[in-house]
Design an enzyme around this catalytic site. Sequence first.
Site, short mmCIF file in Angstrom:
data_model
loop_
_atom_site.label_atom_id
_atom_site.label_comp_id
_atom_site.label_asym_id
_atom_site.label_seq_id
_atom_site.Cartn_x
_atom_site.Cartn_y
_atom_site.Cartn_z
N HIS A 133 0.83 -1.21 0.00
CA HIS A 133 0.00 0.00 0.00
C HIS A 133 0.87 1.27 0.00
CE1 HIS A 133 -3.37 -2.59 1.06
NE2 HIS A 133 -2.69 -3.05 2.08
C1 BDR Z 1 -3.06 1.09 5.07
O1 BDR Z 1 -3.34 0.80 6.45
C2 BDR Z 1 -2.19 0.24 7.06
O2 BDR Z 1 -2.49 -1.06 7.48
C3 BDR Z 1 -1.09 0.22 6.04
O3 BDR Z 1 0.13 0.69 6.63
C4 BDR Z 1 -1.55 1.15 4.95
O4 BDR Z 1 -1.12 2.48 5.15
C5 BDR Z 1 -3.72 0.05 4.20
O5 BDR Z 1 -5.11 0.05 4.40
#
Ligand code: BDR
Length: 317
Positions: free
Chosen positions: A241
């Site tokens: 992500h």
């Molecule tokens: C986002 O939420 C966190 O778990 C990760 O670091 C990322 O920024 C994904 O939904």
Amino acid sequence: MAIPIIIDTDPGIDDALAIMLAAASPEVDLLGIVAVAGNVALEHTSRNAAALADLLGLDCPVGKGAALPLWRDTHFAPEVHGANGFGGYELPASQRELEPGVPLLARLIEESAEPVTVVAIGPLTNIAMLMSEHPETARKVERFVIMGGGTLRDTGNATPTSEFNIYFDPDAAARVFRFGVPVTMVGLNATHQALVAEKHLPDLMASGGPAAKMVKHLLNSYHDEAGVAAGGEHGAGMAQHDSLALAAVIDPAVITTEHYYVDVENTGRITNGMTVVDYLGRWGEPNTDVAFGVDVERFRNLLNTRLTELDTRLKEA
Ligand code: BDR
Ligand code: CA
């Protein structure tokens, strides 16, 4: 000339790779890192940010921002990122002095000769506070590139409709989208394509230095069922992500975007934290470049090349 950036973050397994990618990339000049509560409590995210800055030999300041969403309770995600936020990977504690986070954001934006790009890869609480406490400074930002939200089938991982960073503090996110400075939204519909496993980072894995060791551990400690299930044609791996948001600044060809008005549901009964993309153009002028396409091979190669260079540098230091 390198793009001046600040990373606002809740490290966080994928946050760590994103910070490494920034540290390894000459296209960006990392002015500072500011921690926010999100994946785990601020005490952990700020400690992790500082410890990682030490590991990477970064001489930029590290800030400690908001411990709570603007108006809501916290709901951390230790089941995804481990109790310490790094899937149990322990870095030596940093002796750095941490600056108050929101004033640090404001100072770095004001001091930069060129407009700053803020890459926000955690909940948007610090950014919303910057906008309310230092609105004129926030207006000097070039753009906010956020990892958050989602559209099409991939709107949610924290709930069926909502992505974690937006769901954690939907009131802050709504303020950010409505503020008027351009936003690039790298949401789940994009990041669920950006799956990375060890086999996609062969040079890094062979390099075996401190960054490689940590990345290997992190890739195998991330427990995000929504991300893995989304594997599809690109094969299994960890949904990157946060490093996809960084890659979008370093090499914009990694993603393709379309321009829409986006707002955030923050008063809903079952849809709090949902990003709503106005495909019909009913609600106003577009405020957001929404990422849709991902050049997955280009992204994996960028990570492999840059993190290997970083690892080589760290081994020699
Ligand atoms: C986002 O939420 C966190 O778990 C990760 O670091 C990322 O920024 C994904 O939904
Ligand atoms: Ca994050």
